[in-house]
Design a protein around this motif. Structure first.
Motif, PDB file in Angstrom:
ATOM      1  N   LYS A 180       0.858  -1.184   0.000  1.00  0.00           N
ATOM      2  CA  LYS A 180       0.000   0.000   0.000  1.00  0.00           C
ATOM      3  C   LYS A 180       0.891   1.230   0.000  1.00  0.00           C
ATOM      4  CE  LYS A 180      -0.678  -0.738   4.968  1.00  0.00           C
ATOM      5  NZ  LYS A 180      -0.524  -2.191   4.912  1.00  0.00           N
ATOM      6  N   THR A 232       0.832   5.192   1.683  1.00  0.00           N
ATOM      7  CA  THR A 232       0.099   5.997   2.655  1.00  0.00           C
ATOM      8  C   THR A 232       0.805   7.319   2.927  1.00  0.00           C
ATOM      9  OG1 THR A 232       1.262   4.960   4.521  1.00  0.00           O
ATOM     10  CG2 THR A 232      -0.797   3.929   3.793  1.00  0.00           C
ATOM     11  N   SER A 288      -0.369   6.362  -6.609  1.00  0.00           N
ATOM     12  CA  SER A 288      -1.782   6.302  -6.267  1.00  0.00           C
ATOM     13  C   SER A 288      -1.873   6.010  -4.775  1.00  0.00           C
ATOM     14  CB  SER A 288      -2.474   5.206  -7.079  1.00  0.00           C
ATOM     15  OG  SER A 288      -3.837   5.123  -6.759  1.00  0.00           O
ATOM     16  N   LEU A 289      -2.348   6.974  -4.007  1.00  0.00           N
ATOM     17  CA  LEU A 289      -2.358   6.869  -2.554  1.00  0.00           C
ATOM     18  C   LEU A 289      -3.459   5.923  -2.088  1.00  0.00           C
ATOM     19  CD1 LEU A 289      -0.710   8.260  -0.271  1.00  0.00           C
ATOM     20  CD2 LEU A 289      -2.597   9.878  -0.051  1.00  0.00           C
ATOM     21  N   SER A 290      -3.143   5.103  -1.058  1.00  0.00           N
ATOM     22  CA  SER A 290      -4.120   4.165  -0.503  1.00  0.00           C
ATOM     23  C   SER A 290      -4.922   4.774   0.639  1.00  0.00           C
ATOM     24  CB  SER A 290      -3.415   2.900   0.008  1.00  0.00           C
ATOM     25  OG  SER A 290      -2.613   2.310  -0.981  1.00  0.00           O
ATOM     26  N   ALA A 291      -4.261   5.578   1.492  1.00  0.00           N
ATOM     27  CA  ALA A 291      -4.949   6.117   2.667  1.00  0.00           C
ATOM     28  C   ALA A 291      -4.145   7.245   3.287  1.00  0.00           C
ATOM     29  CB  ALA A 291      -5.179   5.023   3.706  1.00  0.00           C
ATOM     30  N   HIS A 292      -4.861   8.119   4.008  1.00  0.00           N
ATOM     31  CA  HIS A 292      -4.253   9.124   4.878  1.00  0.00           C
ATOM     32  C   HIS A 292      -4.417   8.658   6.323  1.00  0.00           C
ATOM     33  CE1 HIS A 292      -3.756  12.449   1.934  1.00  0.00           C
ATOM     34  NE2 HIS A 292      -4.863  12.002   1.386  1.00  0.00           N
ATOM     35  N   ASP A 342      -8.653  15.058  -2.027  1.00  0.00           N
ATOM     36  CA  ASP A 342      -8.789  13.813  -2.781  1.00  0.00           C
ATOM     37  C   ASP A 342      -9.901  12.946  -2.188  1.00  0.00           C
ATOM     38  OD1 ASP A 342      -7.684  12.652  -0.476  1.00  0.00           O
ATOM     39  OD2 ASP A 342      -5.660  12.692  -1.295  1.00  0.00           O
ATOM     40  N   VAL A 386      -9.357   9.797  -1.271  1.00  0.00           N
ATOM     41  CA  VAL A 386      -8.664   8.695  -0.599  1.00  0.00           C
ATOM     42  C   VAL A 386      -9.190   8.554   0.831  1.00  0.00           C
ATOM     43  CG1 VAL A 386      -6.394   7.913   0.202  1.00  0.00           C
ATOM     44  CG2 VAL A 386      -6.623   9.032  -2.020  1.00  0.00           C
ATOM     45  N   LYS A 418      -9.548   8.516   4.700  1.00  0.00           N
ATOM     46  CA  LYS A 418      -8.825   9.293   5.713  1.00  0.00           C
ATOM     47  C   LYS A 418      -9.207   8.770   7.092  1.00  0.00           C
ATOM     48  CE  LYS A 418      -8.868  13.313   2.652  1.00  0.00           C
ATOM     49  NZ  LYS A 418      -9.418  12.537   1.515  1.00  0.00           N
TER      50      LYS A 418
END
Length: 385
Positions: free
Chosen positions: A38, A40, A114-118, A130, A132, A134
């Motif tokens: 992932k 992050t 491509s970000l999976s999560a904050h 975005d 994504v 959070k």
């Protein structure tokens, strides 16, 4: 317990399909032997203070799938071991020995992602705008509460004397005046140095700044804490003599952002309505040219047997863009039935292909051969008025 040491990780022979990147000076190189788990962006206080920026942006791998060579400095705090280049002090990775995982700083990869999560998205320094996920801390799978951040506020914009300290507290910064500018620099060197998506730079007259504590300073003007290697200050981005860029992540309450610099080199798009400069404003030694801002990504889902997909792509500035949509193709058919904001158009940026980064050449080549369900995440491009 906190400590520093020098290490050189075991070096193996990279196999076909591996991905590699390096620090600013090239002394340290990292090779990943597998696809990432992932990606992050952690906004917690420790990650802000270490990177001096919005937080650590990391690509996660299993420990055995990452090879790191070159001389490193380590700083251990709790269950995490943070590693930086011994020469240029670029942040390379964070190791989680108990979990058997490694968080490789995305800046050293030099690719759009491509970000999976904050994580810890409660009072971010920048609202990325975005879609994504959070979290208020971590997902439950990583030992957190799993609670989603339904709403958030940018950090308070306090008009008072600015002060701050590094991750270990050895370096203290105090400023007696107001900043000239607050900018987020997306240049590749700032990504590599901070281990984040860029440098959150609060620019002051250097005469107003006092820094107490031992520092390591590079030849290009970057200053790090000598103990924890946290990013403290730099003279790299703003070319105007007499100005010093304090890393906003270490400040008690950094001022609100006023613009983005070197936005063409970004690894992560930001939709915050701020000016996006090609390099920097003219008053700070740049051209003053302004780039466009991408709209929210959209998703294209199609089923393919052996039909023509219909996409002609270009790859430049570490971005994969649509050059043409061929007629009598699957994407052309998609454009006939989808909503107007999901039509695939020229200059739109292809972010990911079935969850894999479109900036990786092997993934783009696989797109031409892929069958079955294909999921594309694409960002539309728009220009400022």
């Amino acid at each position: 317990m906190l400590f520093c040491s020098c290490t050189t990780d075991h070096v193996q022979t990279p196999r076909e399909g591996t991905r590699g990147w390096s620090c600013v000076c090239g002394l340290v190189s990292v090779t990943a032997l597998s696809a990432p788990l992932k990606t992050t962006l952690c906004h917690c206080e420790d990650c802000r203070k270490w990177t001096g920026s919005v937080g650590q942006m990391a690509i996660w791998y299993r420990r055995e799938d990452v090879i790191c060579s070159g001389q490193l400095l380590e700083f251990k705090a709790g269950s995490r071991v943070r590693k930086s280049c011994a020469k240029c002090h670029s942040h390379i990775l964070t190791s989680l020995p108990r979990a058997g995982l490694v968080e490789v700083c995305v800046g050293s990869a030099g690719i759009s992602i491509s970000l999976s999560a904050h994580f810890f998205y409660v009072t971010p320094l920048i609202d990325f705008g975005d879609e994504v996920p959070k979290f208020v801390d971590f997902p439950a799978s990583l030992g957190g509460s799993g609670v989603r951040a339904e709403s958030w506020d940018l950090h308070p914009d306090v008009t008072q004397a600015f002060h701050g300290k590094c991750l270990c507290g050895s370096v203290i910064v105090a400023v007696s005046g107001e900043p000239e500018m607050t900018a987020f620099c997306h240049c590749l060197e700032c990504q590599k140095w901070t281990g984040s998506s860029g440098h959150f730079a609060v620019i002051f007259d250097e005469a107003l700044v006092q820094i107490a504590g031992d520092l390591k300073t590079t030849s290009d003007g970057r200053r790090n804490c000598a103990k924890c290697l946290a990013c403290i200050a730099s003279t790299h981005c703003a070319k105007t003599p007499g100005l010093l860029q304090i890393c906003g992540g270490i400040l008690n309450s950094p001022p609100r952002l006023q613009g983005h610099w070197n936005y063409g080199q970004r690894v992560l798009s930001v939709r915050d309505g701020m000016a996006k400069f090609k390099d920097s404003p003219a008053e700070f030694g740049g051209s003053g040219a302004v780039l466009g801002e991408e709209a929210a990504p959209y998703v294209v889902t199609i089923q393919r047997k052996d039909e023509d997909l219909g996409l002609e792509l270009s790859f430049s500035d570490r971005k994969c863009r649509v050059l043409k949509v061929r007629r009598r193709s699957l994407i052309h058919e998609w454009n006939q039935i989808c909503a107007s904001d999901s039509m695939v158009c020229i200059y739109d940026r292809l972010i990911s292909i079935n969850g894999m980064m479109a900036t990786v050449r092997e993934e783009r080549e696989q797109l031409g051969r892929a069958t079955g369900k294909i999921v594309l995440i694409i960002a539309k491009f728009r220009y400022f008025e």
